[in-house]
Design a protein around this motif. Sequence first.
Motif, short mmCIF file in Angstrom:
data_model
loop_
_atom_site.label_atom_id
_atom_site.label_comp_id
_atom_site.label_asym_id
_atom_site.label_seq_id
_atom_site.Cartn_x
_atom_site.Cartn_y
_atom_site.Cartn_z
N MET A 1 20.58 -49.23 -22.38
CA MET A 1 19.33 -49.61 -21.70
C MET A 1 18.48 -48.37 -21.46
SD MET A 1 20.82 -52.43 -19.00
CE MET A 1 19.22 -53.13 -18.62
N THR A 2 17.16 -48.52 -21.53
CA THR A 2 16.25 -47.39 -21.39
C THR A 2 15.71 -47.32 -19.97
OG1 THR A 2 14.27 -48.65 -21.95
CG2 THR A 2 15.57 -47.77 -23.78
N GLN A 3 14.89 -46.29 -19.71
CA GLN A 3 14.27 -46.16 -18.40
C GLN A 3 13.37 -47.34 -18.09
OE1 GLN A 3 12.04 -42.57 -17.94
NE2 GLN A 3 11.61 -42.91 -15.78
N GLN A 4 12.73 -47.90 -19.12
CA GLN A 4 11.87 -49.07 -18.90
C GLN A 4 12.69 -50.26 -18.41
OE1 GLN A 4 8.77 -49.58 -18.77
NE2 GLN A 4 7.82 -47.79 -19.69
N CYS A 5 13.95 -50.36 -18.83
CA CYS A 5 14.79 -51.47 -18.39
C CYS A 5 14.98 -51.46 -16.87
CB CYS A 5 16.15 -51.42 -19.08
SG CYS A 5 16.09 -51.73 -20.87
N ASP A 6 14.93 -50.28 -16.27
CA ASP A 6 15.09 -50.19 -14.82
C ASP A 6 13.93 -50.83 -14.07
OD1 ASP A 6 17.41 -48.78 -15.23
OD2 ASP A 6 16.46 -46.81 -15.06
N ARG A 7 12.84 -51.11 -14.78
CA ARG A 7 11.65 -51.67 -14.13
C ARG A 7 11.57 -53.19 -14.20
NH1 ARG A 7 6.59 -47.59 -15.61
NH2 ARG A 7 7.37 -45.81 -14.44
N LEU B 1 13.04 -55.58 -12.55
CA LEU B 1 12.90 -56.28 -11.27
C LEU B 1 11.52 -56.04 -10.66
CD1 LEU B 1 14.49 -58.15 -9.46
CD2 LEU B 1 15.31 -56.18 -8.19
N ASP B 2 11.00 -54.82 -10.78
CA ASP B 2 9.65 -54.54 -10.29
C ASP B 2 8.62 -55.37 -11.05
OD1 ASP B 2 10.40 -52.75 -8.34
OD2 ASP B 2 10.27 -51.01 -9.67
N TYR B 3 8.84 -55.53 -12.36
CA TYR B 3 7.93 -56.36 -13.15
C TYR B 3 8.01 -57.82 -12.71
CZ TYR B 3 5.96 -58.80 -17.20
OH TYR B 3 5.21 -59.61 -18.01
N TYR B 4 9.23 -58.31 -12.50
CA TYR B 4 9.42 -59.69 -12.05
C TYR B 4 8.73 -59.95 -10.71
CZ TYR B 4 11.92 -63.74 -10.16
OH TYR B 4 12.23 -64.95 -9.60
N ASN B 5 8.78 -58.97 -9.82
CA ASN B 5 8.19 -59.12 -8.49
C ASN B 5 6.71 -58.78 -8.44
OD1 ASN B 5 10.46 -59.97 -7.01
ND2 ASN B 5 11.28 -57.90 -6.96
N GLY B 6 6.14 -58.30 -9.57
CA GLY B 6 4.72 -57.96 -9.59
C GLY B 6 4.40 -56.68 -8.86
N HIS B 7 5.33 -55.72 -8.87
CA HIS B 7 5.13 -54.46 -8.15
C HIS B 7 4.63 -53.33 -9.03
CE1 HIS B 7 8.22 -55.83 -4.87
NE2 HIS B 7 7.06 -56.45 -4.79
N LEU B 8 4.38 -53.59 -10.32
CA LEU B 8 3.90 -52.55 -11.22
C LEU B 8 2.37 -52.53 -11.23
CD1 LEU B 8 6.28 -53.05 -14.30
CD2 LEU B 8 6.57 -51.51 -12.35
N ASN B 9 1.81 -51.32 -11.38
CA ASN B 9 0.36 -51.26 -11.55
C ASN B 9 0.01 -51.65 -12.98
OD1 ASN B 9 0.61 -48.94 -13.27
ND2 ASN B 9 0.59 -47.59 -11.48
N GLU B 10 -1.29 -51.68 -13.30
CA GLU B 10 -1.72 -52.19 -14.60
C GLU B 10 -1.17 -51.36 -15.75
OE1 GLU B 10 -3.24 -55.02 -15.24
OE2 GLU B 10 -3.06 -55.43 -13.10
N ILE B 11 -1.15 -50.03 -15.59
CA ILE B 11 -0.66 -49.17 -16.66
C ILE B 11 0.84 -49.36 -16.85
CG2 ILE B 11 -0.32 -46.76 -17.36
CD1 ILE B 11 -2.92 -46.08 -15.94
N ALA C 1 1.53 -52.78 -18.48
CA ALA C 1 1.25 -52.82 -19.91
C ALA C 1 2.37 -52.12 -20.69
CB ALA C 1 -0.10 -52.16 -20.20
N ALA C 2 2.85 -50.98 -20.16
CA ALA C 2 3.92 -50.24 -20.84
C ALA C 2 5.21 -51.06 -20.85
CB ALA C 2 4.14 -48.90 -20.15
N PHE C 3 5.51 -51.72 -19.71
CA PHE C 3 6.74 -52.51 -19.67
C PHE C 3 6.65 -53.72 -20.59
CE2 PHE C 3 9.43 -55.92 -18.12
CZ PHE C 3 10.66 -55.27 -18.06
N GLU C 4 5.51 -54.38 -20.65
CA GLU C 4 5.37 -55.56 -21.52
C GLU C 4 5.50 -55.18 -22.98
OE1 GLU C 4 1.71 -57.32 -20.22
OE2 GLU C 4 2.71 -58.54 -18.68
#
Length: 239
Positions: A1-7, A9-19, A22-25
């Motif tokens: 798993m990469t560093q992006q994989c750690d995000r 849960l933050d993505y699921y909860n809507g805690h990421l900013n727009e940038i 976009a990088a996680f998606e």
Amino acid sequence: MTQQCDRVLDYYNGHLNEIEKAAFEKHLSECDDCQEILADLHSLEDTLPYAAEPVEPPEGLEDRVFARIEAEDHPHSAKAAPLRPAKKKRQWMMPSVAALLAVSLFGNAYLFTQLSDDADIVEQATIDQVLQYAELAPSAGDASGTASIIEQGSEKRLVVQASNLTALSQEEVYQVWLLQDGQPERAGTFVIDNEGRGSVIFTLNEEYAERDWDTVAVSLEPDANSETPQGEIVLASEI
């Protein structure tokens, strides 16, 4: 798993900013693990009792949850009773996902409560009343500004904002004056930024608050020591 994989849960909860989102998606479109985790999170949503009254979790619950996660991730380091996930595939993933979702919901509930309380405090603290308002007119040039007398609880404040002011040199400052029947009183000093903008918030003490001011003005002063206007009036208005 990469560093992006750690995000995930933050993505699921809507805690990421727009940038970050976009990088996680972009990562999500190429990562089967994250796609499966998100699918499991969404499938578990329907089985959790959202309508239940909040209760204190049993003592030691957090330790047992993370012990279970550790046991699933390292099956030879601890013995644990087998779990029966709803789906047979990704059995290694489901307990961790369930724990993540539980922790996420506890965290979001606490965060929502805190933000709601903070919002109530902010709302109560910022209920101000504008008693007087004026747009300041320039004596020359393109300068502009506004002046307001605002009541905040038991206090009154003069708020002056100005823009397009001429650049200052050496010890020059802009001075705000309140006038009654032509008699000026100092009401704040300011300098400007590189774009010619400046402002003052001046608390009106009891003596100032009781007076019937009729004019507010801004002058360009040689220094900050002027007790009466020594320089040119650049902005003024009745108030």
